[in-house]
Design a protein around this motif. Structure first.
Motif, PDB file in Angstrom:
ATOM      1  N   THR A 209      -9.118   4.055   0.311  1.00 14.47           N
ATOM      2  CA  THR A 209      -9.211   3.716  -1.488  1.00 14.47           C
ATOM      3  C   THR A 209      -8.091   3.803  -2.136  1.00 14.47           C
ATOM      4  O   THR A 209      -7.197   4.430  -1.514  1.00 14.47           O
ATOM      5  CB  THR A 209     -10.527   4.536  -1.895  1.00 14.47           C
ATOM      6  OG1 THR A 209      -9.980   6.026  -1.627  1.00 14.47           O
ATOM      7  CG2 THR A 209     -11.553   4.369  -1.176  1.00 14.47           C
ATOM      8  N   ASN A 210      -7.944   3.232  -3.099  1.00 15.68           N
ATOM      9  CA  ASN A 210      -6.815   3.271  -4.082  1.00 15.68           C
ATOM     10  C   ASN A 210      -6.842   4.644  -4.856  1.00 15.68           C
ATOM     11  O   ASN A 210      -8.008   4.983  -5.241  1.00 15.68           O
ATOM     12  CB  ASN A 210      -6.702   2.026  -4.993  1.00 15.68           C
ATOM     13  CG  ASN A 210      -6.679   0.880  -4.102  1.00 15.68           C
ATOM     14  OD1 ASN A 210      -5.958   0.910  -3.274  1.00 15.68           O
ATOM     15  ND2 ASN A 210      -7.013  -0.124  -4.719  1.00 15.68           N
ATOM     16  N   LYS A 216      -1.165  10.289  -5.267  1.00 23.66           N
ATOM     17  CA  LYS A 216      -0.547   9.997  -4.251  1.00 23.66           C
ATOM     18  C   LYS A 216       0.660  11.118  -4.109  1.00 23.66           C
ATOM     19  O   LYS A 216       1.090  11.651  -2.750  1.00 23.66           O
ATOM     20  CB  LYS A 216       0.290   8.531  -4.478  1.00 23.66           C
ATOM     21  CG  LYS A 216      -0.690   7.329  -4.190  1.00 23.66           C
ATOM     22  CD  LYS A 216       0.135   6.100  -4.456  1.00 23.66           C
ATOM     23  CE  LYS A 216      -0.827   5.052  -4.554  1.00 23.66           C
ATOM     24  NZ  LYS A 216      -0.111   3.784  -4.604  1.00 23.66           N
TER      25      LYS A 216
END
Length: 410
Positions: A209-210, A216
């Motif tokens: 998934t983003n 991140k």
């Protein structure tokens, strides 16, 4: 001549004169000399070669001899004890040999007392000395440059040790000869470091998934911390895939450059390869004696011969030289074999009348003994003078060996 005389007769209480004199010894580098000095510090191969030669030459015993026997004189202490107020003989010769191998030339100026007798040998900075030829007499003088002026000193008052050179009065620096090799070696090392930096472990972290940039960064920090804490072990969690990027290390042939550099340095300094770390594992007790013999004959003998020639010519008067006085380095210490071989050699020399027992004891750093200053012959070690005077007779007379039935000596 008056300036030269003034340089040697100035009193140490004069602050101005002392300062002017001392600047001759302060290192003052040119562009090339800086590169030479830098090579000594940055190249372990150059350091190994220079230190090997400096340590070998400076560790050799040096004596003043007359007809092969050591003598004491007013000048012998200069090279056997204290060349100047700041150095021992070992430090003095080690510095001269280091200068000779870095700059190609080494200089020491003779300092005289009020009676024109040599009282000290002072090492000069090679960057402040330049040999010149007098246009009228064609004799060599040395231009010694100080911050307070320049002085010209006749060649008999300067000890000059050098490598080979096209002019015959100034040597070529070995490091200058090796400059291309050293530059190439440095370039390869820099290239290797860059390649090694690029060969660090790299990974691609894939997620189903983003996620936001903030998430991140958080995941990357967690990934890196886990990798470091667990010795490189990683765990793939659900929804995440870890893929390692293949990285090629440097070509193994790059390491051959180091061997080539060592071979060229050894060739220029006329050193055996094993003495600068190449092929050291191939040296064994069976060939050590031959290797050291090659080192002494091919490397050290020409160097110490140059030292002896300079000392004999410039530290001794013509009368002293004609009387048989000379300086001599003792190379025998480097040629000693193992204990068993030395014992056999000494025994053969004593029993055959070559050596006196006290001579052998001196070589082994042992004190002399009573009766050890005469030559002997075997059967069993009669004093040689008694044999010559035919004082041994009858049952004590030496007899020829007889042969047994098997052909062996009895």
């Amino acid at each position: 001549m008056s300036r030269i005389k003034a340089a040697f007769t100035r009193k140490s209480t004069s602050t101005t004169s002392s300062k002017a004199f001392s600047t001759w010894f302060v290192p003052r580098g040119s562009m090339f000399s800086n590169r030479s000095e830098s090579a000594l510090v940055t190249s372990e191969i150059i350091f190994a070669a220079v230190s090997r030669l400096a340590n070998s030459v400076s560790s050799l015993p040096i004596k003043v001899n007359k007809s092969y026997a050591p003598v004491e004189s007013s000048f012998s202490h200069l090279l056997t004890y204290q060349p100047n107020n700041n150095m021992t003989t070992t430090a003095f010769i080690s510095l001269l040999e280091t200068h000779r191998n870095i700059y190609g030339n080494a200089y020491a100026m003779l300092e005289y007392d009020n009676r024109a007798q040599i009282k000290a040998l002072n090492v000069l900075d090679p960057n402040r000395v330049e040999p010149v030829i007098d246009s009228e007499t064609k004799e060599v003088y040395y231009q010694v440059m100080g911050d307070s002026g320049t002085t010209y000193v006749h060649n008999t008052s300067i000890i000059h040790l050098k490598h080979v050179g096209h002019s015959g009065i100034k040597g070529v620096s070995p490091i200058r000869v090796l400059q291309g090799t050293l530059d190439f070696d440095a370039g390869v090392r820099e290239f290797s470091v860059v390649q090694m930096d690029g060969a660090k472990a790299s990974f691609i972290l894939k997620m189903d998934t983003n996620v936001s940039d903030e998430k991140k960064m958080e995941m990357l920090q967690s990934f890196g911390q886990f990798y470091r804490d667990n010795g490189g072990v990683l765990i793939e969690e659900a929804g995440t895939k870890i893929e390692r990027l293949d990285s090629k290390f440097i070509d193994s042939k790059v390491f051959d450059v180091d061997k080539v550099t060592r071979a060229r340095v050894a060739s220029v300094f006329t050193l055996p390869l094993y003495m600068i770390g190449e092929g050291a594992g191939q040296v064994s007790t069976s060939n050590m004696e031959q290797l050291y013999l090659d080192y002494v004959q091919g490397t050290l003998t020409p160097i110490v011969t140059q030292y002896e020639s300079e000392f004999n010519r410039k530290l001794l008067t013509e009368k002293e030289r004609k009387s048989g006085i000379y300086f001599k380095f003792n190379l025998n210490a480097l040629l000693r074999a193992d204990m068993q071989a030395r014992g056999a050699f000494y025994q053969q020399g004593i029993r055959s009348g070559w050596f006196k027992p006290n001579e052998v004891r001196a070589w082994e750093d042992l004190p002399p003994v009573e009766g050890g200053d005469q030559l002997f012959l075997s059967k069993d070690l009669f004093p040689i003078d008694q044999v010559a005077a035919q004082r041994i007779g009858g049952a004590d007379a030496p007899t020829a060996p007889t042969l047994s039935e098997g052909g062996e000596n009895n």
